[in-house]
Design an enzyme around this catalytic site. Structure first.
Site, PDB file in Angstrom:
ATOM      1  N   LYS A  39       0.846  -1.206   0.000  1.00  7.86           N
ATOM      2  CA  LYS A  39       0.000   0.000   0.000  1.00  7.86           C
ATOM      3  C   LYS A  39       0.877   1.251   0.000  1.00  7.86           C
ATOM      4  CE  LYS A  39      -0.331  -0.187   5.043  1.00  7.86           C
ATOM      5  NZ  LYS A  39      -1.159  -0.598   6.190  1.00  7.86           N
ATOM      6  N   TYR A 263      13.840  31.093   3.628  1.00 12.27           N
ATOM      7  CA  TYR A 263      12.705  31.903   4.092  1.00 12.27           C
ATOM      8  C   TYR A 263      12.852  32.334   5.552  1.00 12.27           C
ATOM      9  CZ  TYR A 263      10.355  30.501  -0.194  1.00 12.27           C
ATOM     10  OH  TYR A 263      10.032  30.306  -1.507  1.00 12.27           O
TER      11      TYR A 263
HETATM   12  C1  PLP Z   1      -0.295  -1.522   6.907  1.00 11.95           C
HETATM   13  C2  PLP Z   1      -0.741  -2.793   7.496  1.00 11.95           C
HETATM   14  C3  PLP Z   1       0.183  -3.802   7.769  1.00 11.95           C
HETATM   15  C4  PLP Z   1       1.681  -3.634   7.621  1.00 11.95           C
HETATM   16  O1  PLP Z   1       2.219  -3.186   8.826  1.00 11.95           O
HETATM   17  P1  PLP Z   1       3.791  -3.131   9.096  1.00 11.95           P
HETATM   18  O2  PLP Z   1       3.869  -2.775  10.521  1.00 11.95           O
HETATM   19  O3  PLP Z   1       4.359  -2.087   8.200  1.00 11.95           O
HETATM   20  O4  PLP Z   1       4.333  -4.476   8.810  1.00 11.95           O
HETATM   21  C5  PLP Z   1      -0.298  -5.014   8.215  1.00 11.95           C
HETATM   22  N1  PLP Z   1      -1.615  -5.215   8.422  1.00 11.95           N
HETATM   23  C6  PLP Z   1      -2.534  -4.244   8.205  1.00 11.95           C
HETATM   24  C7  PLP Z   1      -3.974  -4.540   8.459  1.00 11.95           C
HETATM   25  C8  PLP Z   1      -2.124  -3.005   7.756  1.00 11.95           C
HETATM   26  O5  PLP Z   1      -3.050  -2.041   7.552  1.00 11.95           O
END
Ligand code: PLP
Length: 371
Positions: A39, A263
């Site tokens: 994601k 800035y």
């Molecule tokens: C984003 C997510 C993960 C991944 O988590 P990490 O701590 O980066 O391994 C796993 N399970 C769900 C449901 C998530 O939303």
């Protein structure tokens, strides 16, 4: 490798390091399957490049946040099935069924809707029941699980392929995490009376090396895949860095003393200062919060402090101590010399926030050493 000579900022992604990081988890948990979480542009690494490189890496699913991300996995030509971690809008569910993607089941209403869509398309819809054991974000509450279980037999077009939950404080609160694990185990037992449940998953990066959930047979890997483990563990030092953010010097000048930089002149030179302008800013994901925090870049073998505020497209660094520096020279902005953790601390945020902030303006260059 791509020609980067005219890039002002780019991220070099090491997909062999990702495979290496997956292999460590496979060694520690040999009987568990793996879901690779991709994601949010694969945590800033670029979704398409990462899924193409990991499509044959023995991962069961690619974890995505939305059906739109699932469509990008499909369009990248991957065989690995996307798993949509978050809730889907009713209008998105037909797309899930048409494409045979995996989705979460969080309510009876969803079960009914997915069942009717399965009937419409003459197929079984594969869902994983999401149990909210304490995250407070999505899923059925544990008390609602027996009610769902007793209804499932009436949904002829659903195939309950798995059950999962998400830990809310694995790196912070060990006793609460054990309560979540017990609650998950209980839900698995309840559901197993009626179902086979081929995929049972609970632990992600903050838990895989430190907790055991006996009924699980898959882990979900985000941060660990990208080389960052949030919990102390003996395996952490084996993890490899997967992303290096580079930028180039665009200009080198000597400014006189008492000259403001950037800035609002939050930095003023105390004497003649050799200043390199570098082609990266918050418009690329180099956070504005790093302004005046002691942030530094790694350039020509040494560290150079960032002077004054981060601007949208450029930063200025002090190169007075360098013998040689000229336009075109490459600075490491983030990577093995400037770890995420350093930027995270300075910007008062979390590591995932730092890497998912790298924007679309930054080309990703893939170093697919294994391909
Ligand atoms: C984003 C997510 C993960 C991944 O988590 P990490 O701590 O980066 O391994 C796993 N399970 C769900 C449901 C998530 O939303």
């Amino acid at each position: 490798m791509q020609d980067t000579s005219l890039f002002r900022a780019w991220a070099e992604v090491d997909t062999a390091a990702m495979r290496h990081n997956l292999s460590i988890v496979a060694r520690v948990l040999p009987t568990h399957k793996r879901m690779a979480i991709v994601k949010a542009e694969a945590y800033g690494h670029g979704l398409e490049g990462v899924v193409r490189a990991l499509d044959d890496a023995e991962v069961e699913f690619f974890g995505v946040a939305t059906p739109a991300e699932a469509a990008r996995v499909r369009d990248a030509g991957c065989c690995t099935c996307p798993f949509i971690l978050g809730p889907c809008f009713p209008a998105e569910r037909e797309m899930v069924v048409q494409n045979d993607w995996r989705a979460a089941l969080c309510s009876i209403e969803e079960a009914e809707h997915f069942d009717s869509l399965g009937k419409l398309y003459g197929k079984k819809v594969n869902l994983h029941i999401n149990v909210d054991t304490g995250m407070g974000r999505a899923g059925l509450l544990p008390n609602d699980i027996p009610g769902l279980r007793d209804k499932l037999a009436s949904y002829e077009h659903l195939n309950i392929e798995g059950v999962y939950s998400h830990l809310s404080a694995a790196a912070e609160d060990i006793s609460f995490t054990h309560r979540q694990i017990r609650s998950y185990e209980h839900a698995v037992r309840d559901l197993s009376e009626a179902l086979t449940l081929p995929y049972r998953h609970l632990c992600s990066s903050s838990a895989v090396f430190n907790y055991r959930a006996p009924s699980t047979n898959m882990v979900r890997l985000g941060r660990i895949l990208y080389g960052y483990s949030p919990m102390p563990s003996p395996y952490n030092r084996e993890l490899q860095n997967t992303l290096t953010l580079y930028s180039r010097v665009t200009l080198v000048r000597t400014l006189p003393g008492d000259h403001g930089i950037s800035y609002n002149h939050t930095y003023i030179t105390t004497g003649p200062t050799r200043v390199a302008t570098i082609g990266i800013g918050f418009g690329d994901g180099y956070l504005h919060y790093l302004s005046n925090t002691g942030a530094r870049v790694y350039l020509n073998g040494s560290y150079c402090p960032v002077l004054g505020r981060v601007t949208m497209d450029q930063i200025m660094v002090d190169v007075s101590h360098l013998d040689e520096v000229q336009p075109g020279d490459v600075a490491e902005i983030m990577g093995s010399n400037v770890p995420w953790s350093e930027l995270t601390t300075r910007a008062h945020t979390i590591p995932s926030n730092v890497i998912t902030s790298i924007t679309g303006r930054v080309p990703r260059v893939y170093n697919n050493r294994h391909l």
